[in-house]
Scaffold this motif. Structure first.
Motif, PDB file in Angstrom:
ATOM      1  N   MET A  67       0.772  -1.215   0.217  1.00 28.09           N
ATOM      2  CA  MET A  67       0.595  -0.131  -0.024  1.00 28.09           C
ATOM      3  C   MET A  67       0.993   1.035  -0.256  1.00 28.09           C
ATOM      4  O   MET A  67       0.190   2.407  -0.370  1.00 28.09           O
ATOM      5  CB  MET A  67      -0.950   0.133   1.253  1.00 28.09           C
ATOM      6  CG  MET A  67      -1.984  -1.239   1.011  1.00 28.09           C
ATOM      7  SD  MET A  67      -2.883  -0.698   2.450  1.00 28.09           S
ATOM      8  CE  MET A  67      -4.389  -2.399   2.228  1.00 28.09           C
ATOM      9  N   TYR A  84       1.312   3.237  -2.870  1.00 32.83           N
ATOM     10  CA  TYR A  84       0.313   2.903  -4.599  1.00 32.83           C
ATOM     11  C   TYR A  84      -0.025   4.120  -5.131  1.00 32.83           C
ATOM     12  O   TYR A  84       0.010   3.927  -6.314  1.00 32.83           O
ATOM     13  CB  TYR A  84      -0.955   2.846  -3.370  1.00 32.83           C
ATOM     14  CG  TYR A  84      -1.923   1.129  -3.463  1.00 32.83           C
ATOM     15  CD1 TYR A  84      -1.413   0.221  -3.510  1.00 32.83           C
ATOM     16  CD2 TYR A  84      -3.210   1.437  -3.002  1.00 32.83           C
ATOM     17  CE1 TYR A  84      -1.509  -0.800  -3.500  1.00 32.83           C
ATOM     18  CE2 TYR A  84      -3.264  -0.084  -2.523  1.00 32.83           C
ATOM     19  CZ  TYR A  84      -3.204  -1.116  -2.627  1.00 32.83           C
ATOM     20  OH  TYR A  84      -3.218  -2.211  -2.462  1.00 32.83           O
ATOM     21  N   LEU A  96      -5.070   1.816 -11.844  1.00 29.79           N
ATOM     22  CA  LEU A  96      -5.930   0.264 -11.121  1.00 29.79           C
ATOM     23  C   LEU A  96      -4.863  -0.397 -10.287  1.00 29.79           C
ATOM     24  O   LEU A  96      -4.835  -1.494  -9.809  1.00 29.79           O
ATOM     25  CB  LEU A  96      -5.514  -0.981 -13.307  1.00 29.79           C
ATOM     26  CG  LEU A  96      -6.164  -0.599 -13.811  1.00 29.79           C
ATOM     27  CD1 LEU A  96      -6.370  -0.687 -14.969  1.00 29.79           C
ATOM     28  CD2 LEU A  96      -8.294  -0.454 -13.063  1.00 29.79           C
ATOM     29  N   LEU A 135     -12.400  -3.048 -10.274  1.00 29.12           N
ATOM     30  CA  LEU A 135     -11.586  -2.095 -10.995  1.00 29.12           C
ATOM     31  C   LEU A 135     -11.141  -1.475 -10.017  1.00 29.12           C
ATOM     32  O   LEU A 135      -9.468  -1.564 -10.692  1.00 29.12           O
ATOM     33  CB  LEU A 135     -11.536  -1.428 -12.244  1.00 29.12           C
ATOM     34  CG  LEU A 135     -12.092  -2.018 -13.832  1.00 29.12           C
ATOM     35  CD1 LEU A 135     -12.164  -1.147 -15.114  1.00 29.12           C
ATOM     36  CD2 LEU A 135     -10.787  -2.592 -14.206  1.00 29.12           C
ATOM     37  N   LYS A 136     -11.119  -0.569  -9.013  1.00 27.49           N
ATOM     38  CA  LYS A 136     -11.027  -0.190  -8.109  1.00 27.49           C
ATOM     39  C   LYS A 136     -10.824  -0.859  -6.862  1.00 27.49           C
ATOM     40  O   LYS A 136     -11.116   0.319  -5.085  1.00 27.49           O
ATOM     41  CB  LYS A 136     -12.135   1.933  -7.813  1.00 27.49           C
ATOM     42  CG  LYS A 136     -11.809   2.148  -8.989  1.00 27.49           C
ATOM     43  CD  LYS A 136     -10.300   3.288  -9.611  1.00 27.49           C
ATOM     44  CE  LYS A 136     -10.269   3.695  -8.465  1.00 27.49           C
ATOM     45  NZ  LYS A 136      -8.914   4.263  -9.351  1.00 27.49           N
ATOM     46  N   ARG A 155      -8.662  -1.853  -5.186  1.00 27.57           N
ATOM     47  CA  ARG A 155      -7.374  -2.041  -4.077  1.00 27.57           C
ATOM     48  C   ARG A 155      -7.698  -0.366  -3.729  1.00 27.57           C
ATOM     49  O   ARG A 155      -7.620  -0.726  -1.948  1.00 27.57           O
ATOM     50  CB  ARG A 155      -6.404  -1.759  -5.168  1.00 27.57           C
ATOM     51  CG  ARG A 155      -5.196  -3.625  -5.863  1.00 27.57           C
ATOM     52  CD  ARG A 155      -4.376  -3.372  -6.112  1.00 27.57           C
ATOM     53  NE  ARG A 155      -4.250  -4.342  -7.283  1.00 27.57           N
ATOM     54  CZ  ARG A 155      -4.617  -5.780  -6.974  1.00 27.57           C
ATOM     55  NH1 ARG A 155      -4.256  -6.047  -5.451  1.00 27.57           N
ATOM     56  NH2 ARG A 155      -4.364  -6.709  -8.179  1.00 27.57           N
ATOM     57  N   ASP A 156      -8.016   0.263  -4.228  1.00 26.85           N
ATOM     58  CA  ASP A 156      -7.703   2.147  -3.505  1.00 26.85           C
ATOM     59  C   ASP A 156      -9.572   1.528  -2.827  1.00 26.85           C
ATOM     60  O   ASP A 156      -8.880   2.463  -1.037  1.00 26.85           O
ATOM     61  CB  ASP A 156      -8.569   2.628  -4.543  1.00 26.85           C
ATOM     62  CG  ASP A 156      -7.446   2.803  -5.349  1.00 26.85           C
ATOM     63  OD1 ASP A 156      -6.395   3.060  -4.754  1.00 26.85           O
ATOM     64  OD2 ASP A 156      -7.207   4.694  -6.293  1.00 26.85           O
ATOM     65  N   ALA A 182     -10.558  -0.795  -0.737  1.00 26.69           N
ATOM     66  CA  ALA A 182     -10.393  -1.893   0.358  1.00 26.69           C
ATOM     67  C   ALA A 182      -9.262  -0.679   1.227  1.00 26.69           C
ATOM     68  O   ALA A 182      -9.129  -0.730   2.351  1.00 26.69           O
ATOM     69  CB  ALA A 182      -9.250  -3.350  -0.708  1.00 26.69           C
ATOM     70  N   LEU A 183      -8.073  -0.040   0.482  1.00 27.53           N
ATOM     71  CA  LEU A 183      -6.888   0.713   0.973  1.00 27.53           C
ATOM     72  C   LEU A 183      -8.509   1.805   1.670  1.00 27.53           C
ATOM     73  O   LEU A 183      -8.241   2.089   3.134  1.00 27.53           O
ATOM     74  CB  LEU A 183      -6.564   1.493   0.108  1.00 27.53           C
ATOM     75  CG  LEU A 183      -5.576   2.146   0.421  1.00 27.53           C
ATOM     76  CD1 LEU A 183      -4.569   2.283   1.954  1.00 27.53           C
ATOM     77  CD2 LEU A 183      -4.753   2.945  -0.349  1.00 27.53           C
TER      78      LEU A 183
END
Lengths: 296, 290
Positions: free
Chosen positions: A102, A105, A111, B155-156, B158-159, B161-162
């Motif tokens: 993270m 990122y 993506l 698609l998003k 990861r963001d 989840a972050l």
């Protein structure tokens, strides 16, 4: 003179409900140092953190990071944040390596697909904090000190020059605290600015170079030796500290006027020694429970 | 064996209404389960409950004005989510209480409106869905909303989840946290709207919670949680639809029952596979369904 990493100019924060959290904070924090942010709960420590992190916009004054407005500095991955242990959901389904990733990122496209460079940075960061063997663990499966190291690794992977640490020593034992401090010292010596909020007074002289003492405003800011004084502590903490004083006539049989002052909020105590009015900080060394039992 | 497959799986497919039913249950099964992962991790189960109940007056109002029903439903759901946030920030009452008042008041208002207005919208269908009665225009509308929402969330992921895991870090790396917060609320309202015709506003709550809870209990990383949640949801949606055809039973309730059984299964598996994990997270979330 080197450029200030964090420039605070008359920063004030008033929350929408009318609560005045901070007023008139002015300070320049330099690279290569560890700065302690000390004050009682509700004194504005986290408000100051949030202003630097762009979480809230100060209602007056300005915050600059390496000469840039906060938003721009954040886009350049300059600021890393290591959250308080209580703030993290340790049941969250993420592995150690996911958390450290993270930190990368900010370098990825929308993506968030990691490149080879990202993977390498994660490997190095894990290595750096000695957590490479735990990378496939779910974060709840770690000890208190390991949990902290994972988030420090995330900050390292991010590559930020400024690391904010929120109460890094709560819930860790003294040995772990010492090894974390050793790690923080190295990271600062490499040119980073570490801003550490803590209510653990005794540890401040042991590892901080400078200290900011806050209580709704900045009461004092400067090198620990000259700033972390009994008067400033009294102003910052009011009646919140336990205060033990052993003056000269209680300590010595001779006319030596030097006395001992112990200040504590039930964490590692702060010990001052010397003649009244001119007492100096004693760097105490604490060992894990040798000889004495726990004293709650 | 072949005869069994033919009788149980292929025969239903020869009917148009069953083809539509299976397609819509597949699509809402995916969108609900993807959203449920974020819902569980963000601790927003009550928000799912609130937004879906709050849709009712929007449906009635849209019917009166002559707007598409889905537009009214979306507006009402979003209004509930936003007004809850506003009231929480500007009053001394805690969020759960504010939410409880807002959504039950809106639901009650909706019930009053539905009983006063002569419409071709059946209250029972709105509440509990009617998978087998989906028309092709329903399928087209709801299906495309579900597909678009699923694609955005995947698609998003990861963001998102972050954002659920550590909003402070998200802010520090320049992710627009407020946009994500608002975006998740919009996605919630859209997800509920897409499942409206098929699952109904009461049963969609279970579909928004159970898959994520199942995934949460048996996995240790987010992508796996997502995979388990989607698989469990698709299995129960398709299985429930086919089973309801043979049993002549209500479809959406059957889907929810299957999900509940999978949840119990996951509870047992989760207990056996992870000793170190404490179950404080999953336990409080399923209780709000209903």
């Amino acid at each position: 003179m080197s450029q200030a990493f964090i420039h605070l100019e008359n920063v004030g924060v008033v929350y929408p409900n009318g609560h005045h959290a901070l007023e008139g904070v002015t300070a320049d924090l330099s690279p290569g140092t560890i700065c302690g942010l000390v004050g009682v709960n509700g004194a504005g420590k986290s408000t100051l953190f949030k202003s630097i992190m762009g979480f809230i916009t100060p209602t007056s004054g300005k915050v600059e990071i390496t000469g840039l407005p906060v938003k721009q500095a954040l886009k350049k991955n300059m600021v890393s944040y290591v959250p308080q242990t209580e703030e993290v959901d340790w049941n969250f389904p993420v592995l150690v390596e996911d958390v450290v990733m993270m930190g990368r990122y900010g370098y990825m496209n929308f993506l968030r697909r990691p490149s080879q460079a990202d993977k390498k940075a994660v490997d190095e960061a894990l290595q750096r904090v000695g957590m490479q063997d735990y990378r496939k663990r779910q974060i709840g499966e770690l000890s208190g000190g390991q949990k902290k190291r994972v988030f420090v690794a995330r900050a390292l992977a991010q590559g930020g020059k400024i690391i904010l640490l929120d109460e890094p020593f709560t819930g860790v034992d003294i040995k772990t605290e010492d090894s974390l401090i050793a790690l923080f010292r190295i990271l600062a010596e490499e040119g980073r600015l570490m801003l550490v909020s803590t209510h653990n007074l005794g540890s401040v002289p042991g590892f901080c170079d400078t200290v900011m003492m806050v209580n709704k405003t900045l009461l004092a800011y400067g090198p620990v030796e000259t700033t972390f004084t009994q008067d400033n502590l009294a102003a910052a903490f009011g009646g919140m500290l336990r205060h033990h004083q052993l003056m000269g006539d209680e300590l010595h049989d001779d006319p030596d006027a030097r006395g001992v002052t112990v200040l504590t909020d039930d964490e590692r105590p702060l010990v001052l020694y010397g003649e009244q009015g001119g007492q100096k900080i004693v760097r105490t060394k604490e060992t894990a429970g040798e000889g004495i039992g726990r004293h709650d | 064996m072949m005869e069994l497959i033919h009788e149980y799986l292929l025969e239903p497919l020869s009917y148009d209404f069953m083809q539509r039913a299976l397609l819509i249950s597949l699509l809402i099964g995916i969108v609900c389960s993807v959203f449920s992962c974020f819902l569980i991790l963000k601790g927003w189960s009550l928000m799912g409950d609130a937004v879906s109940h709050a849709i009712l007056p929007g449906l009635a109002a849209a019917y009166v004005i002559g707007l598409p029903l889905l537009v009214g439903a979306f507006a009402a759901g979003l209004f509930c989510a936003l007004s809850t946030g506003y009231l929480k920030n500007n009053s001394r009452v805690r969020e759960d209480a504010v939410m409880g008042i807002v959504f039950s008041a809106m639901f009650a208002l909706g019930l009053v409106m539905m009983t006063r207005i002569e419409s071709d919208v059946h209250l029972l269908h709105v509440l509990f869905g009617n998978v087998l009665g989906i028309s092709s225009s329903d399928l087209w509308q709801a299906g495309s909303i579900a597909a678009i929402c699923s694609a955005i969330m995947l698609l998003k992921r990861r963001d998102l989840a972050l954002y659920c895991f550590d909003p402070a870090h998200a802010a520090v790396i320049g992710v627009p946290v407020k946009v994500y917060h608002f975006g998740l609320l919009v996605l919630l309202a859209l997800t509920v709207v897409s499942a409206l015709k098929a699952a109904g506003i009461i049963l969609v709550i279970a579909m928004l919670i159970a898959p994520g809870a199942i995934g949460f209990m048996v996995t240790r990383s987010f992508d796996r949680m997502l995979m388990v949640a989607v698989s469990a949801s698709v299995f129960s949606c398709l299985g429930g639809t086919i089973l309801s055809f043979h049993l002549d039973a209500a479809t959406a309730p059957l889907i929810v029952v299957i999900q509940a059984i999978l949840f119990l299964l996951a509870l047992v598996i989760g207990k056996r596979t992870s000793h170190s994990r404490k179950g404080e997270h999953g336990s409080g979330t399923a209780a709000t369904a209903g």
